[in-house]
Design a protein around this motif. Structure first.
Motif, PDB file in Angstrom:
ATOM      1  N   VAL A 162       0.845  -1.194   0.000  1.00  0.00           N
ATOM      2  CA  VAL A 162       0.000   0.000   0.000  1.00  0.00           C
ATOM      3  C   VAL A 162       0.884   1.249   0.000  1.00  0.00           C
ATOM      4  O   VAL A 162       1.861   1.331   0.750  1.00  0.00           O
ATOM      5  CB  VAL A 162      -0.898   0.023   1.270  1.00  0.00           C
ATOM      6  N   LEU A 163       0.520   2.223  -0.816  1.00  0.00           N
ATOM      7  CA  LEU A 163       1.117   3.561  -0.731  1.00  0.00           C
ATOM      8  C   LEU A 163       0.064   4.470  -0.105  1.00  0.00           C
ATOM      9  O   LEU A 163      -1.019   4.658  -0.673  1.00  0.00           O
ATOM     10  CB  LEU A 163       1.499   4.083  -2.114  1.00  0.00           C
ATOM     11  N   LEU A 164       0.387   4.978   1.081  1.00  0.00           N
ATOM     12  CA  LEU A 164      -0.549   5.855   1.790  1.00  0.00           C
ATOM     13  C   LEU A 164      -0.138   7.305   1.533  1.00  0.00           C
ATOM     14  O   LEU A 164       0.963   7.713   1.912  1.00  0.00           O
ATOM     15  CB  LEU A 164      -0.495   5.531   3.285  1.00  0.00           C
ATOM     16  N   THR A 165      -1.017   8.048   0.879  1.00  0.00           N
ATOM     17  CA  THR A 165      -0.685   9.432   0.561  1.00  0.00           C
ATOM     18  C   THR A 165      -1.678  10.371   1.246  1.00  0.00           C
ATOM     19  O   THR A 165      -2.695   9.941   1.792  1.00  0.00           O
ATOM     20  CB  THR A 165      -0.756   9.702  -0.962  1.00  0.00           C
ATOM     21  N   ALA A 166      -1.360  11.657   1.212  1.00  0.00           N
ATOM     22  CA  ALA A 166      -2.295  12.699   1.651  1.00  0.00           C
ATOM     23  C   ALA A 166      -1.751  13.999   1.069  1.00  0.00           C
ATOM     24  O   ALA A 166      -0.548  14.108   0.786  1.00  0.00           O
ATOM     25  CB  ALA A 166      -2.388  12.781   3.169  1.00  0.00           C
ATOM     26  N   SER A 167      -2.628  14.976   0.914  1.00  0.00           N
ATOM     27  CA  SER A 167      -2.192  16.256   0.349  1.00  0.00           C
ATOM     28  C   SER A 167      -1.157  16.902   1.281  1.00  0.00           C
ATOM     29  O   SER A 167      -1.128  16.615   2.484  1.00  0.00           O
ATOM     30  CB  SER A 167      -3.398  17.191   0.216  1.00  0.00           C
ATOM     31  N   THR A 210       4.748   8.067  -5.723  1.00  0.00           N
ATOM     32  CA  THR A 210       3.940   7.398  -6.738  1.00  0.00           C
ATOM     33  C   THR A 210       4.017   5.896  -6.518  1.00  0.00           C
ATOM     34  O   THR A 210       5.097   5.366  -6.235  1.00  0.00           O
ATOM     35  CB  THR A 210       4.513   7.717  -8.146  1.00  0.00           C
ATOM     36  N   ALA A 211       2.877   5.232  -6.667  1.00  0.00           N
ATOM     37  CA  ALA A 211       2.848   3.786  -6.427  1.00  0.00           C
ATOM     38  C   ALA A 211       3.558   3.028  -7.543  1.00  0.00           C
ATOM     39  O   ALA A 211       3.358   3.316  -8.724  1.00  0.00           O
ATOM     40  CB  ALA A 211       1.399   3.315  -6.329  1.00  0.00           C
ATOM     41  N   ALA A 212       4.369   2.062  -7.157  1.00  0.00           N
ATOM     42  CA  ALA A 212       4.978   1.155  -8.143  1.00  0.00           C
ATOM     43  C   ALA A 212       3.897   0.191  -8.636  1.00  0.00           C
ATOM     44  O   ALA A 212       2.814   0.085  -8.044  1.00  0.00           O
ATOM     45  CB  ALA A 212       6.121   0.388  -7.486  1.00  0.00           C
ATOM     46  N   THR A 217      -2.769   2.524  -4.040  1.00  0.00           N
ATOM     47  CA  THR A 217      -2.697   3.858  -3.417  1.00  0.00           C
ATOM     48  C   THR A 217      -3.960   4.137  -2.608  1.00  0.00           C
ATOM     49  O   THR A 217      -5.073   3.934  -3.096  1.00  0.00           O
ATOM     50  CB  THR A 217      -2.550   4.945  -4.502  1.00  0.00           C
ATOM     51  N   ILE A 218      -3.763   4.606  -1.373  1.00  0.00           N
ATOM     52  CA  ILE A 218      -4.885   5.103  -0.564  1.00  0.00           C
ATOM     53  C   ILE A 218      -4.584   6.557  -0.238  1.00  0.00           C
ATOM     54  O   ILE A 218      -3.561   6.863   0.392  1.00  0.00           O
ATOM     55  CB  ILE A 218      -5.050   4.291   0.743  1.00  0.00           C
TER      56      ILE A 218
END
Ligand SMILES: Nc1ncnc2c1ncn2[C@@H]1O[C@H](COP(=O)(O)OP(=O)(O)OP(=O)(O)O)[C@@H](O)[C@H]1O
Ligand SMILES: Nc1ccn([C@H]2C[C@H](O)[C@@H](COP(=O)(O)O)O2)c(=O)n1
Length: 242
Positions: A162-167, A210-212, A217-218
């Motif tokens: 999982v790639l955890l992102t946020a602004s 960026t997700a591989a 991506t969440i």
């Protein structure tokens, strides 16, 4: 998915979570590990512990060879209980000390040292492997490991990635709340170095925006904490049913 429903998940299970500073990786990964009865590995804490160790010995972090040698000799014990993740270096409990601003400001110098990264990556793989076997903390159930390069370099073969992102805005205000107890404009400004400058420096050696391929991506910008935990659990559920 309801909390605890995953007691039937196939084990050992390795869950890898990456993301930028303040995206919620540590707190969300801990909650996911607790929910699934897995161990929890905070790999950022390992970079912080290495930084503490070098500074404690008076090493200039610009001396890349000396730092790499020090990291190879790092007497590090990582506690992987999600209810009490501890960090001990040479018998000293540094769990709190590694969160101090001086370490946050300096840690990128170690994180961008490629020899130090290789050594810490080796320790991380060993910790993950230990949780796939009966003798580990989780008794072979598995582990949630989080950081910047777990989905891509340390455990690209993890069962769930999982790639955890946020602004930027969400990440800055979360960190400002943590550090200053408020997310007003001056607190956010004071947090920029810890979040954005550090991410910019770390991004020179590792890619976590960026997700591989194969990584889900969440984006938690508009999710509450519990909703984000649920979102990760849903990815685990889907991956383990597939
Ligand atoms: N979805 C969310 N909504 C609101 N707050 C959140 C959310 N996820 C995490 N938080 C809060 O944001 C703060 C930062 O989270 P956390 O320390 O887990 O981030 P991180 O990605 O591990 O950061 P770093 O890499 O800088 O250590 C914590 O106070 C956490 O409780
Ligand atoms: N797998 C990892 C984990 C962490 N880092 C670096 C990036 C940060 O500057 C530092 C501390 O991490 P944090 O505690 O803020 O999550 O360690 C890395 O390069 N690779």
């Amino acid at each position: 998915m309801e909390t605890g429903e995953l007691s039937e998940i196939p084990t050992p299970l390795v869950v890898a979570v990456d993301g930028p500073s303040g995206s919620g990786k540590s707190s969300v990964s801990r909650a996911v590990a607790r929910d699934l009865g897995l161990a929890y590995l905070d790999t950022g804490a390992m970079y912080r512990a290495a930084t503490w160790w070098c500074l404690d010995q008076g090493l200039p972090l610009t001396d890349t060879a000396a730092v790499a040698d020090a990291v190879r000799a790092l007497p590090l014990v990582m506690g992987v209980d999600p209810d009490d993740p501890t960090v001990v270096v040479g018998g000293t409990d540094v769990t709190a000390a590694i969160r101090e601003t001086a370490i946050s400001a300096a840690v990128s110098a170690v994180a961008t040292n490629l020899d130090a990264r290789a050594e810490l990556g080796r320790l991380q793989r060993a910790a993950i492997k230990a949780e796939r076997e009966p003798g580990g903390f989780s008794q072979g159930r598995g582990i949630v490991a989080e950081g910047r390069d777990i989905t891509t370099v340390v455990a690209p073969d993890a069962d769930v990635r999982v790639l955890l992102t946020a602004s930027e805005e969400a990440r800055l205000s979360r960190r400002a709340l943590d550090v200053h107890g408020t997310a007003d404009a001056s607190a956010v400004e004071a947090t920029r170095d810890q979040v954005l400058r550090r991410d910019a420096d770390d991004s020179t050696v590792v890619q976590f925006h960026t997700a591989a391929d194969g990584v889900v991506t969440i984006d938690s910008s508009h999710l509450g904490f519990d909703e984000t935990v649920e979102a990760v659990l849903a990815v685990v559920s889907a991956a383990t049913r597939a």
